[in-house]
Design a protein around this motif. Structure first.
Motif, PDB file in Angstrom:
ATOM      1  N   PRO A   1       1.094 -15.952  33.634  1.00 59.12           N
ATOM      2  CA  PRO A   1       0.364 -16.441  32.654  1.00 59.12           C
ATOM      3  C   PRO A   1      -0.968 -16.967  33.491  1.00 59.12           C
ATOM      4  O   PRO A   1      -0.312 -17.681  34.593  1.00 59.12           O
ATOM      5  N   CYS A   2      -1.900 -16.835  32.922  1.00 65.97           N
ATOM      6  CA  CYS A   2      -3.542 -17.344  33.107  1.00 65.97           C
ATOM      7  C   CYS A   2      -2.691 -18.924  33.417  1.00 65.97           C
ATOM      8  O   CYS A   2      -2.914 -19.519  32.088  1.00 65.97           O
ATOM      9  N   PRO A   3      -3.167 -19.904  34.461  1.00 63.99           N
ATOM     10  CA  PRO A   3      -3.661 -21.423  34.485  1.00 63.99           C
ATOM     11  C   PRO A   3      -3.874 -21.992  33.705  1.00 63.99           C
ATOM     12  O   PRO A   3      -3.708 -22.944  32.383  1.00 63.99           O
ATOM     13  N   ARG A   4      -4.770 -21.214  32.332  1.00 59.65           N
ATOM     14  CA  ARG A   4      -5.780 -21.834  31.880  1.00 59.65           C
ATOM     15  C   ARG A   4      -5.023 -21.605  29.915  1.00 59.65           C
ATOM     16  O   ARG A   4      -5.747 -22.618  29.132  1.00 59.65           O
ATOM     17  N   CYS A   5      -5.119 -20.567  29.333  1.00 62.52           N
ATOM     18  CA  CYS A   5      -4.863 -19.928  28.634  1.00 62.52           C
ATOM     19  C   CYS A   5      -3.332 -19.132  28.010  1.00 62.52           C
ATOM     20  O   CYS A   5      -3.042 -18.916  27.308  1.00 62.52           O
ATOM     21  N   GLU A   6      -2.378 -19.034  29.134  1.00 62.32           N
ATOM     22  CA  GLU A   6      -1.720 -18.626  29.516  1.00 62.32           C
ATOM     23  C   GLU A   6      -1.629 -16.989  29.015  1.00 62.32           C
ATOM     24  O   GLU A   6      -0.252 -16.162  29.004  1.00 62.32           O
ATOM     25  N   THR A   7      -2.226 -16.268  28.857  1.00 60.53           N
ATOM     26  CA  THR A   7      -2.529 -14.675  29.114  1.00 60.53           C
ATOM     27  C   THR A   7      -2.270 -13.947  30.188  1.00 60.53           C
ATOM     28  O   THR A   7      -2.040 -14.376  31.053  1.00 60.53           O
ATOM     29  N   PRO A   8      -1.081 -12.946  30.399  1.00 63.99           N
ATOM     30  CA  PRO A   8      -0.781 -12.850  31.821  1.00 63.99           C
ATOM     31  C   PRO A   8      -2.267 -12.113  32.587  1.00 63.99           C
ATOM     32  O   PRO A   8      -3.203 -11.066  31.811  1.00 63.99           O
ATOM     33  N   ILE A   9      -2.233 -12.165  33.582  1.00 59.75           N
ATOM     34  CA  ILE A   9      -3.344 -11.695  34.424  1.00 59.75           C
ATOM     35  C   ILE A   9      -2.649 -10.266  34.738  1.00 59.75           C
ATOM     36  O   ILE A   9      -1.655  -9.697  34.678  1.00 59.75           O
ATOM     37  N   VAL A  10      -3.952  -9.621  34.804  1.00 59.08           N
ATOM     38  CA  VAL A  10      -4.133  -8.433  34.826  1.00 59.08           C
ATOM     39  C   VAL A  10      -4.624  -7.486  36.158  1.00 59.08           C
ATOM     40  O   VAL A  10      -6.022  -8.324  36.703  1.00 59.08           O
ATOM     41  N   LYS A  11      -4.734  -6.949  37.130  1.00 58.57           N
ATOM     42  CA  LYS A  11      -4.759  -6.089  37.822  1.00 58.57           C
ATOM     43  C   LYS A  11      -5.889  -4.741  37.657  1.00 58.57           C
ATOM     44  O   LYS A  11      -4.745  -3.557  37.562  1.00 58.57           O
ATOM     45  N   ILE A  12      -6.803  -4.481  38.261  1.00 58.15           N
ATOM     46  CA  ILE A  12      -7.983  -3.286  37.449  1.00 58.15           C
ATOM     47  C   ILE A  12      -8.369  -3.042  39.074  1.00 58.15           C
ATOM     48  O   ILE A  12      -8.385  -3.452  40.478  1.00 58.15           O
ATOM     49  N   LYS A  13      -9.358  -1.508  38.963  1.00 60.01           N
ATOM     50  CA  LYS A  13     -10.076  -1.499  39.969  1.00 60.01           C
ATOM     51  C   LYS A  13     -11.583  -1.915  39.851  1.00 60.01           C
ATOM     52  O   LYS A  13     -11.746  -1.262  38.820  1.00 60.01           O
ATOM     53  N   VAL A  14     -11.904  -2.530  40.389  1.00 59.64           N
ATOM     54  CA  VAL A  14     -13.674  -1.817  40.977  1.00 59.64           C
ATOM     55  C   VAL A  14     -14.227  -2.174  41.925  1.00 59.64           C
ATOM     56  O   VAL A  14     -13.941  -2.880  42.592  1.00 59.64           O
ATOM     57  N   GLY A  15     -14.821  -1.063  41.636  1.00 60.68           N
ATOM     58  CA  GLY A  15     -15.526  -0.713  43.293  1.00 60.68           C
ATOM     59  C   GLY A  15     -14.632  -0.374  43.756  1.00 60.68           C
ATOM     60  O   GLY A  15     -14.654  -0.724  45.269  1.00 60.68           O
ATOM     61  N   GLN A  16     -13.498   0.316  43.993  1.00 61.01           N
ATOM     62  CA  GLN A  16     -12.392   0.633  44.190  1.00 61.01           C
ATOM     63  C   GLN A  16     -11.843  -0.728  45.053  1.00 61.01           C
ATOM     64  O   GLN A  16     -10.849  -0.407  46.149  1.00 61.01           O
ATOM     65  N   ARG A  17     -11.940  -1.396  44.837  1.00 65.34           N
ATOM     66  CA  ARG A  17     -11.189  -3.167  45.076  1.00 65.34           C
ATOM     67  C   ARG A  17     -10.002  -3.146  44.286  1.00 65.34           C
ATOM     68  O   ARG A  17     -10.392  -3.652  43.208  1.00 65.34           O
ATOM     69  N   GLY A  18      -8.921  -3.792  44.311  1.00 64.97           N
ATOM     70  CA  GLY A  18      -7.879  -3.926  43.725  1.00 64.97           C
ATOM     71  C   GLY A  18      -8.321  -5.510  42.901  1.00 64.97           C
ATOM     72  O   GLY A  18      -8.568  -6.553  43.994  1.00 64.97           O
ATOM     73  N   THR A  19      -8.563  -6.166  41.287  1.00 65.21           N
ATOM     74  CA  THR A  19      -9.313  -6.966  41.141  1.00 65.21           C
ATOM     75  C   THR A  19      -8.022  -7.992  39.933  1.00 65.21           C
ATOM     76  O   THR A  19      -7.778  -7.077  38.912  1.00 65.21           O
ATOM     77  N   HIS A  20      -7.915  -9.013  40.617  1.00 67.29           N
ATOM     78  CA  HIS A  20      -7.347  -9.409  38.775  1.00 67.29           C
ATOM     79  C   HIS A  20      -8.517 -10.592  37.944  1.00 67.29           C
ATOM     80  O   HIS A  20      -9.151 -11.463  38.615  1.00 67.29           O
ATOM     81  N   PHE A  21      -7.846 -10.373  36.955  1.00 66.40           N
ATOM     82  CA  PHE A  21      -9.067 -11.893  36.391  1.00 66.40           C
ATOM     83  C   PHE A  21      -7.285 -11.806  34.515  1.00 66.40           C
ATOM     84  O   PHE A  21      -6.652 -11.257  34.532  1.00 66.40           O
ATOM     85  N   CYS A  22      -8.098 -12.685  33.695  1.00 66.40           N
ATOM     86  CA  CYS A  22      -7.683 -12.877  32.799  1.00 66.40           C
ATOM     87  C   CYS A  22      -8.285 -12.390  32.237  1.00 66.40           C
ATOM     88  O   CYS A  22      -9.301 -12.468  31.139  1.00 66.40           O
ATOM     89  N   PRO A  23      -7.659 -11.309  30.842  1.00 65.94           N
ATOM     90  CA  PRO A  23      -8.524 -10.159  29.817  1.00 65.94           C
ATOM     91  C   PRO A  23      -9.470 -11.568  28.618  1.00 65.94           C
ATOM     92  O   PRO A  23     -10.265 -10.718  28.435  1.00 65.94           O
ATOM     93  N   TYR A  24      -8.985 -12.786  28.578  1.00 67.32           N
ATOM     94  CA  TYR A  24      -9.128 -14.020  27.695  1.00 67.32           C
ATOM     95  C   TYR A  24     -10.164 -14.664  27.646  1.00 67.32           C
ATOM     96  O   TYR A  24     -10.805 -14.341  27.364  1.00 67.32           O
ATOM     97  N   CYS A  25     -10.040 -15.046  29.102  1.00 65.70           N
ATOM     98  CA  CYS A  25     -10.953 -15.680  29.470  1.00 65.70           C
ATOM     99  C   CYS A  25     -12.462 -15.607  30.535  1.00 65.70           C
ATOM    100  O   CYS A  25     -13.209 -15.806  30.101  1.00 65.70           O
ATOM    101  N   GLN A  26     -12.376 -14.191  30.202  1.00 69.19           N
ATOM    102  CA  GLN A  26     -12.962 -13.470  30.942  1.00 69.19           C
ATOM    103  C   GLN A  26     -13.550 -12.283  30.409  1.00 69.19           C
ATOM    104  O   GLN A  26     -13.584 -10.999  30.787  1.00 69.19           O
TER     105      GLN A  26
END
Length: 281
Positions: free
Chosen positions: A249-274
């Motif tokens: 869970p995201c520390p701010r909103c509790e939405t599950p953190i997701v991981k995608i590839k951006v520029g061939q780099r593994g990238t973690h973010f919150c789909p609700y906050c970001q």
């Protein structure tokens, strides 16, 4: 890859361990580690040199010696290990450069992937090295100019995450701290840099400075094999909000953190906050 906080922590550890030591012998076991000069010249020139201090620029370490500057880049998994004379052990198969000091102690450069590099240049020439001259500002309030940062982002055609990984924009950011800074500033990693507002960039600028400063104070982040020159693991991983937190869970909103590839780099973010916004008003 060690990022700025890890390299700065290594620098502090090396300064504590090898400052004022004099080199008696150098053994290079993997020649490609040394870019300049030849291996024979590298080893011969270092004999008798005293380590006056150890400095850092971006992710480069600079050993300031009596007559030379030794530039070292750890790349993906390079690290230094120090051994007092009474604690010398068999040479590890991943140890590629050995510095033997006149007091019997040794400093080993260990690199599983053999990507690290060393360059020996003339006295006080280290900061003139091409790779260092091309670096952007240090992420401090004194060096990291907000106005220039805004200009660089607004004229860029890149997505924000790959742009932040470019060491010409600001030094020291890698995968970990870029993800953390973008989360703190509530910016999607795939947001086109040119679409960010002054307010968003100002928040991102502040986040980069604060997060890297906190990570330096915590001794860096331990992911896999990172340890500082004292053999100690960093502690900043305890303060990570998104990196390595997929499905948590995201520390701010509790939405599950997701991981995608951006520029061939593994990238973690919150789909609700970001949220990704192609057009920013």
């Amino acid at each position: 890859m060690p990022e700025l906080p890890e390299v700065e922590t290594v620098r502090k550890g090396l300064l504590h361990l090898v400052q004022d030591k004099r080199i008696n012998e150098v053994i290079v076991r993997w020649p490609k580690i040394v870019e300049v000069p030849t291996i024979d010249e590298f080893c011969q020139n270092l004999i008798g040199e005293r380590i006056e201090t150890v400095q850092r620029r971006g992710k480069f370490l600079l050993f300031k010696l009596t007559h030379f500057d030794l530039i070292s880049h750890l790349r993906m998994e390079g690290k230094y290990e120090y051994f007092p004379e009474e604690e010398l052990s068999p040479i590890d198969k991943h140890t590629h450069v050995i510095f033997k000091f006149t007091d019997g102690s040794q400093l080993h450069y260990n690199d599983v992937r053999k990507f690290g590099r060393m360059v020996l240049v003339g006295k006080n020439q280290g900061f003139l090295y091409k790779g260092i001259q091309q670096l952007g500002p240090e992420p401090t309030r004194e060096d990291f100019d907000l106005t220039k940062f805004i200009t660089n982002l607004q004229k860029s055609t890149s997505l924000i995450k790959p742009l932040l990984l470019n060491q010409k924009v600001v030094v020291g950011l890698g995968n970990i701290y870029t993800d953390e800074a973008l989360w703190t500033a509530k910016i999607h990693p795939q947001q086109p840099a040119s679409t960010l507002t002054h307010r968003q960039i100002t928040k991102l600028h502040q986040s980069i400075i604060e997060i890297l400063a906190k990570a330096v104070n915590a001794g860096g982040t331990t992911v896999r094999s990172y340890k500082n020159a004292l053999g100690e693991a960093g502690a900043f991983q305890m303060g990570l909000n998104v990196y390595g937190k997929m499905n948590e869970p995201c520390p701010r909103c509790e939405t599950p953190i997701v991981k995608i590839k951006v520029g061939q780099r593994g990238t973690h973010f919150c789909p609700y906050c970001q949220k990704l916004r192609r057009k920013v008003s």
